[in-house]
Design a protein around this motif. Structure first.
Motif: not given
Ligand code: SF4
Lengths: 232, 475
Positions: B150-152, B313-321, B342-344, B373-381
């Motif tokens: 996990h990243i965090i 934009r990702c700030i690597r918070c891990g919320a998506c996983m 998802p970020i991976g 939940v992505c704090p910087v609203r990345i449209p991951l799907p």
């Molecule tokens: S939730 Fe958004 S900002 Fe956080 S790790 Fe995933 S893609 Fe990056």
């Protein structure tokens, strides 16, 4: 000669941005940094005076720090010595050689041994100043400099922070303004600025929250002055 | 780090059969989303801050060249050095050379995903250096020779008994029968041991969560304080980070910091946020004498100006996983590379190539939780779908899958037929699955139902509902 990595990377970045108006882009960048405008500051970061102090105490306590208000600087040596004995700690502190802290009447507690300088590996307790205390999350801001070595914030097990109650501000942005206000030609952005919110912690073993990881396991904050008086 | 992303299906089967992992994930999926929800509920402006976070990063990315140049100039003005690395190999070489020039024998490290990405530890160790990870989770993984899951929360998959066994195996200078039953015993042992390493290190290497153009500062965010001891005690501080992390000002980073901890761990703020700017100043009593920043590209610049740019934009918070049903089921190692979840699924194909990591964007239920939940609203799907299309174009999917998609496409282009077919299928499924509300097994969909349940359709098709709703609002 082969293209440098720097030129290679910047070349790709410029290529990707080739459609933008270059003069306007440069102006926008220069202006943003010069004016450094605030973005949205949450309502809870806009408190001032006694309200901000109340919130700071509430938030810092929620982050597992302890906060004590003392009426004046002369009370600080007593508060420190009493804290040490309440926690069964040896009566010995390492103090940042900051002008304000050095001026405190430490000799009023003759049994308290006061050493000045950066942290030594076996120092158990440090006493440092802080530039600001941010109410919105109960966060202290410290900066490095000759009077405030960074190791004091991290090596000892117990960190005691002393600051006048007037330095409690609402938001991180307020704290940056205080830092910038102190910049001079010779001394501007310091090597290290620390935001500290409570004692160190980890949840790396089975997601179990535990205090006292590598940084101090206790953070005690002494606010000096009248916490109920309206400030600012 | 070596990728096993190509073996995702096999990795998944192994993960699903691992009882310890399943236990850890059950705790994880209950805890992390709940903590974020609590923190978000306590800050009424959170949604507005997400918009601001997106705006700040979009602005920074649109002027990335200019902000990086400004960042570099400000690092240099304060006595630091900036190095640029196009590839993982260049990054390793630069750091190795800096360590050699510093006469280093021992190197301590704060947590850095870029370091995992470029495989730094292996390179430094091969050159004879002692390398010590100092984040507790990373330290445990280092002695187990394992990658973060996990990243965090890198060691989230392990039990305290596993860690205690590792400590007994590695820390042979301590009595074998000492007590290591509680998390506190393990933490205390690690703290004492790592304290010596901090004090002995010649070089400290950290990552950076953000870079600030205005001041030339690098920013780390930690709870343990290990990053600060890593970078304050040795003579040389090296920051290994990547180019997309630069933001304009202290005000901008403050906004992003309000998003980071709440999204990541559900804390109001992390314990330590540290801004490092150049080496120690004249008169300073401690701090490093040399300060180096290594800016790694490794495939990022190629995403700029493309439909994939938003991932930067990702700030690597891990919320998506933390909120992903696939991650909840299989954990991080199944993804096979540094960035799971998802970020991976979006970043790994960009860095490793679609051939190696093509399975990952396919491992999605498209439930949309990550984006929500992505704090910087990345449209991951959307970005995952984009990789799927690329993969399809590149002809990398097996023939049966291509045929299935073609059949679907033929129907989808003929709405009347598609609607009729879907209604029939749905009625049948609805009847068959009525009792449990979902299917544990479906003919022709074993690839889906072997790992998760398929919800039984309730009521009408989407097209039917849409048509009747449209009738209601406009009619
Ligand atoms: S939730 Fe958004 S900002 Fe956080 S790790 Fe995933 S893609 Fe990056």
């Amino acid at each position: 000669m082969a293209e440098s990595a720097r030129d290679g990377i910047l070349g790709i970045l410029r290529g990707a941005a080739r459609d933008r108006d270059e003069a306007a882009a440069r102006a926008a960048v220069a202006e943003r940094v010069k004016g450094h405008p605030r973005n949205l500051v949450p309502a809870r970061g806009q408190d001032a005076g006694a309200k901000a102090v109340d919130r700071f105490i509430q938030m810092a306590t929620a982050s597992a720090a302890t906060v004590e208000v003392v009426p004046n600087g002369a009370r600080v040596p007593h508060a420190v010595a009493d804290y040490l004995s309440a926690h069964n700690l040896p009566s010995r502190v390492r103090v940042g050689p900051d002008a304000d802290l050095s001026a405190l009447p430490w000799d009023r507690r003759p049994t308290l041994e006061v050493l000045y300088g950066p942290a030594a590996p076996d120092d158990l307790v440090s006493v440092t100043p802080a530039l600001a205390a941010v109410a919105e999350t109960g966060t202290l801001m410290t900066r490095s400099g000759p009077g405030h070595p960074t190791t004091l914030n991290f090596l000892p097990n117990t960190h005691i922070v002393v600051l006048p109650v007037e330095r409690v501000v609402g938001s991180y942005e307020d704290a940056w303004d205080m830092l910038r206000a102190g910049f001079t030609e010779a001394a501007e952005f310091p090597r290290t600025v620390n935001f500290i919110t409570g004692p160190s912690r980890t949840a790396d073993i089975e997601q179990t929250p535990q205090l006292h990881a590598h940084g101090p396991g206790r953070l005690h904050i002494l606010l000096v002055g009248d916490a109920t008086a309206p400030q600012g | 780090m070596k990728s096993t992303a190509h073996a995702f299906p096999e990795n998944v089967s192994a993960a699903l059969r691992d009882p310890q992992l399943n236990k850890a994930l059950a705790k994880f999926k209950a805890g992390f989303p709940q903590r974020r929800a609590t923190a978000v509920a306590a800050l009424p402006e959170f949604e507005a801050l997400r918009d601001e976070g997106k705006r700040i990063k979009d602005h920074a990315l649109a002027h990335l060249d200019l902000y990086l140049e400004m960042f570099e100039a400000n690092v240099v003005a304060r006595g630091g050095h900036v190095h640029w690395a196009r590839t993982a190999a260049e990054a390793r070489e630069i750091v190795l050379k800096l360590c050699r020039d510093a006469g280093a024998r021992m190197v301590t490290k704060g947590k850095s995903m870029v370091s995992e990405e470029v495989g730094l530890n292996t390179a430094l160790e091969a050159a004879g250096l002692e390398v010590v990870e100092t984040d507790l989770g990373e330290y445990i993984l280092q002695i187990r020779k394992e990658a973060p899951s996990h990243i965090i929360a890198p060691a989230l998959h392990l039990s305290k008994e596993q860690v205690a066994d590792d400590f007994r195996r590695i820390h042979t200078h301590l009595p074998h029968d000492r007590q290591l039953t509680e998390p506190a015993d393990i933490l205390t042992e690690a703290r004492v041991l790592l304290r010596d390493k901090f004090l002995q290190a010649d070089v400290g290497i950290t990552g950076a969560n953000f870079l600030i153009a205005e001041t030339g500062s690098t920013v780390i965010v930690t709870n343990e304080g290990n990053g600060d001891l890593t970078q304050t005690l040795p003579k040389t501080h090296i920051v290994l980070t990547s180019i997309e992390k630069v933001v304009p000002t202290l005000e901008d980073v403050s906004t992003l910091l309000r998003l980071l901890a709440r999204s990541a761990t559900g804390q109001e703020f992390s314990t330590y946020t540290t801004f490092s700017t150049g080496p120690r100043r004249p008169g300073d009593l401690d701090g490093p004498e040399a300060f180096h920043v290594v800016l790694v590209d490794n495939g990022r610049s190629a995403l700029l100006g493309t439909e994939m740019q938003e991932v930067l934009r990702c700030i690597r918070c891990g919320a998506c996983m933390n909120h992903c049903p696939v991650y909840h089921a299989v954990g991080g190692h199944a993804y096979g590379w540094v960035y799971p979840g998802p970020i991976g699924a979006v970043v790994d194909p960009a860095i490793l190539g679609i051939k190696e990591a093509g399975h990952l964007p396919n491992a999605s239920t498209f439930c949309g939780k990550c984006e929500s939940v992505c704090p910087v609203r990345i449209p991951l799907p959307k970005l995952m779908r984009h990789w799927r299309e690329k993969e399809f174009e590149a002809n990398l999917q097996p023939a049966w899958m291509r045929q299935g998609l073609k059949t679907w496409a033929w129907f989808a282009k003929r709405p009347a037929l598609y609607g009729a077919g879907a209604r029939v299928a749905m009625a049948a499924l609805g009847l068959a699955g009525r009792r449990r509300g979902r299917f544990g097994m479906l003919p022709l969909a074993g690839g889906w139902t072997s790992q998760r349940d398929f919800p039984a359709p309730q009521g009408r098709t989407f097209q039917d509902l849409y048509a009747s709703r449209k009738g209601r609002t406009h009619g």
